[in-house]
Write a protein that holds these residues in place. Structure first.
Motif, PDB file in Angstrom:
ATOM      1  N   LEU A  34      -7.212 -31.676 -13.709  1.00 14.21           N
ATOM      2  CA  LEU A  34      -6.497 -30.412 -13.570  1.00 14.21           C
ATOM      3  C   LEU A  34      -5.407 -30.404 -14.637  1.00 14.21           C
ATOM      4  CD1 LEU A  34      -6.082 -30.425  -9.673  1.00 14.21           C
ATOM      5  CD2 LEU A  34      -7.985 -29.499 -11.001  1.00 14.21           C
ATOM      6  N   ILE A  35      -5.541 -29.515 -15.621  1.00 16.66           N
ATOM      7  CA  ILE A  35      -4.675 -29.531 -16.799  1.00 16.66           C
ATOM      8  C   ILE A  35      -3.806 -28.284 -16.838  1.00 16.66           C
ATOM      9  CG2 ILE A  35      -4.602 -29.682 -19.309  1.00 16.66           C
ATOM     10  CD1 ILE A  35      -5.725 -32.169 -17.903  1.00 16.66           C
ATOM     11  N   ASN A  36      -2.506 -28.500 -16.953  1.00 19.31           N
ATOM     12  CA  ASN A  36      -1.532 -27.421 -17.122  1.00 19.31           C
ATOM     13  C   ASN A  36      -1.245 -27.291 -18.618  1.00 19.31           C
ATOM     14  OD1 ASN A  36       0.343 -25.453 -16.643  1.00 19.31           O
ATOM     15  ND2 ASN A  36       1.893 -26.811 -15.772  1.00 19.31           N
ATOM     16  N   SER A  37      -1.936 -26.374 -19.284  1.00 25.95           N
ATOM     17  CA  SER A  37      -1.910 -26.305 -20.743  1.00 25.95           C
ATOM     18  C   SER A  37      -0.597 -25.715 -21.255  1.00 25.95           C
ATOM     19  CB  SER A  37      -3.085 -25.459 -21.242  1.00 25.95           C
ATOM     20  OG  SER A  37      -4.321 -26.036 -20.864  1.00 25.95           O
ATOM     21  N   GLY A  38      -0.033 -26.382 -22.256  1.00 28.94           N
ATOM     22  CA  GLY A  38       1.176 -25.900 -22.888  1.00 28.94           C
ATOM     23  C   GLY A  38       2.448 -26.185 -22.128  1.00 28.94           C
ATOM     24  N   ALA A  39       2.356 -26.816 -20.976  1.00 28.34           N
ATOM     25  CA  ALA A  39       3.543 -27.079 -20.153  1.00 28.34           C
ATOM     26  C   ALA A  39       4.081 -28.474 -20.423  1.00 28.34           C
ATOM     27  CB  ALA A  39       3.203 -26.932 -18.671  1.00 28.34           C
ATOM     28  N   SER A  40       5.366 -28.632 -20.244  1.00 31.88           N
ATOM     29  CA  SER A  40       5.988 -29.947 -20.390  1.00 31.88           C
ATOM     30  C   SER A  40       6.048 -30.687 -19.059  1.00 31.88           C
ATOM     31  CB  SER A  40       7.403 -29.799 -20.958  1.00 31.88           C
ATOM     32  OG  SER A  40       8.193 -28.966 -20.112  1.00 31.88           O
ATOM     33  N   THR A  85       2.846 -20.696 -18.807  1.00 34.10           N
ATOM     34  CA  THR A  85       2.765 -21.333 -20.117  1.00 34.10           C
ATOM     35  C   THR A  85       1.334 -21.257 -20.627  1.00 34.10           C
ATOM     36  OG1 THR A  85       2.338 -23.509 -19.138  1.00 34.10           O
ATOM     37  CG2 THR A  85       4.634 -22.938 -19.623  1.00 34.10           C
ATOM     38  N   ALA A  86       1.164 -21.476 -21.923  1.00 31.13           N
ATOM     39  CA  ALA A  86      -0.166 -21.488 -22.537  1.00 31.13           C
ATOM     40  C   ALA A  86      -0.165 -22.439 -23.719  1.00 31.13           C
ATOM     41  CB  ALA A  86      -0.574 -20.088 -22.984  1.00 31.13           C
ATOM     42  N   ARG A  87      -1.324 -22.963 -24.024  1.00 34.25           N
ATOM     43  CA  ARG A  87      -1.529 -23.736 -25.237  1.00 34.25           C
ATOM     44  C   ARG A  87      -2.228 -22.829 -26.242  1.00 34.25           C
ATOM     45  NH1 ARG A  87       0.669 -27.985 -27.385  1.00 34.25           N
ATOM     46  NH2 ARG A  87       0.624 -28.981 -25.315  1.00 34.25           N
ATOM     47  N   VAL A  88      -1.655 -22.700 -27.443  1.00 29.08           N
ATOM     48  CA  VAL A  88      -2.181 -21.814 -28.479  1.00 29.08           C
ATOM     49  C   VAL A  88      -2.757 -22.660 -29.608  1.00 29.08           C
ATOM     50  CG1 VAL A  88      -1.632 -19.964 -30.103  1.00 29.08           C
ATOM     51  CG2 VAL A  88      -0.483 -20.045 -27.875  1.00 29.08           C
ATOM     52  N   PHE A  89      -3.935 -22.254 -30.113  1.00 30.49           N
ATOM     53  CA  PHE A  89      -4.626 -22.990 -31.166  1.00 30.49           C
ATOM     54  C   PHE A  89      -4.823 -22.086 -32.381  1.00 30.49           C
ATOM     55  CE2 PHE A  89      -6.273 -24.133 -26.955  1.00 30.49           C
ATOM     56  CZ  PHE A  89      -5.896 -25.473 -26.869  1.00 30.49           C
TER      57      PHE A  89
END
Length: 473
Positions: A34-40, A85-89
């Motif tokens: 379970l991955i929380n993308s872009g979060a610290s 939050t989000a992870r952007v590529f």
């Protein structure tokens, strides 16, 4: 007062006992990422902890050359933290997850185009590949209001699950808010199903080797079922908007215990909250109603679909009284279904049937239940508890278009090649000039002066580029 306290304490004991019993019966997947993308920081959703993708884990990691975290400018009330939050590529990137339990895996991708002053997520456009499966093409992250969760089921026989995000163009980018990779129960997708091919019913082999995208997951006659109440953390939405004909329909609710049996539908196939409600047709007198209950689901053309229908007799007063027909795309798929027989003569015991159908050009899949020639008066004459519609991969192993994953990956280097070649040509030109200058200095030292030949032609940039391209290729 003592009696009241005793009763209250006993009630708490029962509540604790049933809660503990439910936890003991809950499914515990071996692979559970379970991955929380872009979060610290980690986030907890429905009693599940989503781990920050910036944390170091030996079993999962993010591989990306150009990526950054993005936070929502305005936090919507009641929205889980994973959507803040989000992870952007900015270039092709991937998440890699180690697989300890080969077989069917559930992959869920969470997207939410939240507002941010730093970047407009509405400008995103990207492709998503999962272990060579084309999951999404030219995707823009869903709508602006509600988060979008896309679920896939695929057979994983390798040691890893790789989820790639590929921007559609150099000017675009990709993003994701959260990811789930979960090993599924072994009975979630079986090997065979019934292929409804017009009026013919054939056996479809190798069902558990296909890849699926969940298009609809519907509970019939009951309220919404949330991931908190489903052992596989699924969402089941009410069926009202999909009903095409509801004449003669009756809703029924069941307050007893759903009786799961070995070899039948398990709690992971369908939770209690789906099986304890239904729509049915009931004869109020000796005559049998001449009606069917029908649901209609819009789908994409040119794909096969897995149609899973859930049944549980929670309405009959006795065994052996319920017989009905099941239709898929208006074709008779199951004649004279006797739930007593398929559930080893036990009421309130769940059963499901899998059918594979072609969408055709209509762009619609219909499912229906209705009385059969064996139906009886004063009894229940048809019942349905739940429906699932899943898109199956096509011949190029894609769930979104006819372009295979290999071509999608090749498109990105070709776009960068247009920039790379001029840079190589410029570098070679500088090296050539440097060599000429160095040669002139050497000649000047040996000879005071000599006339240069006049029959040497300059090489045009086009010719240089052609030569370089030949070298590169």
């Amino acid at each position: 007062m003592g009696t009241l306290l005793s009763s209250h304490g006993f009630s708490l004991f029962l509540l604790w006992t049933f809660t503990l019993y439910g936890l003991c019966l809950s499914f515990s997947p071996i692979d559970n990422y379970l991955i929380n993308s872009g979060a610290s920081l980690d986030s907890v959703v429905d009693n599940r902890r989503f781990i920050s993708d910036s944390s170091n884990s030996p079993d999962s990691h993010l591989s990306s050359g150009r990526t950054f975290s993005l936070c929502a400018g305005t936090l919507l009330p009641g929205l889980p933290q994973i959507y803040h939050t989000a992870r952007v590529f900015n270039s092709p990137s991937k998440y890699v997850f180690n697989v300890k339990d080969p077989g069917t895996h559930m992959v869920r991708l969470h997207f939410h185009r939240f507002n941010s002053s730093r970047l407009d997520l509405g400008n995103s456009r990207f492709h998503v590949l999962v272990n060579g499966l084309v999951a999404l093409t030219n995707f823009s992250g869903g709508d602006l209001v509600n988060p979008k969760v896309i679920e896939y089921l695929l057979c994983v026989n390798s040691e890893k699950v790789e989820i790639r995000f590929v921007p559609a163009k150099k000017s675009n980018f990709a993003f994701v808010n959260a990811i789930e990779v979960i090993s599924a129960p072994k009975d979630l997708v079986l090997e065979t199903a019934q292929y409804v091919n017009g009026d013919k019913i054939e056996e479809f082999q190798g069902l558990n080797k296909q890849a699926f995208e969940t298009m609809y997951r519907v509970t019939v006659g009951g309220p919404k079922v949330t991931p908190f109440n489903d052992s596989l953390w699924r969402t089941w939405i009410p069926d009202d908007e999909y009903m095409k004909s509801s004449e003669g329909s009756n809703k029924v609710y069941f307050g007893g215990r759903i009786k799961y049996q070995d070899g039948g539908a398990s709690r992971e196939v369908g939770p209690d909250n789906v099986y304890d409600s239904a729509r049915l047709i009931r004869s109020k007198n000796a005559s049998i109603p001449n009606v069917n209950l029908t649901w209609e689901f819009p789908v994409s053309e040119d794909y096969k679909y897995l149609v899973r229908m859930h049944f549980c007799d929670i309405a009959s007063i006795s065994l052996g009284l319920l017989y009905f027909n099941v239709y898929v795309n208006e074709h008779l798929a199951y004649k004279d279904l006797d739930l007593s027989d398929v559930t080893n003569y036990m009421l309130a015991s769940p059963f499901y049937a899998d059918f594979v159908v072609d969408a055709g050009r209509s762009g619609v899949i219909t499912v229906s239940v209705g009385p059969s020639s064996k139906s009886m008066g004063y009894t229940v004459d048809a019942i349905l508890n739940g429906v699932e519609i899943m898109k199956m991969n096509n011949s190029v192993y894609s769930l979104d278009g006819k372009v295979p994953a290999e071509l999608i990956m090749k498109c990105w280097p070709r776009r960068t090649l247009g920039i790379l070649l001029p840079l190589i040509a410029f570098a070679c030109l500088l090296l050539s000039l440097s060599a000429i200058v160095h040669r002139r200095k050497s000649n000047a030292e040996l000879f005071p002066w000599s006339k240069l030949p006049t029959d040497i032609h300059d090489i045009s940039p086009k010719q240089a580029k052609l030569q370089l391209s030949n070298i590169v290729t």
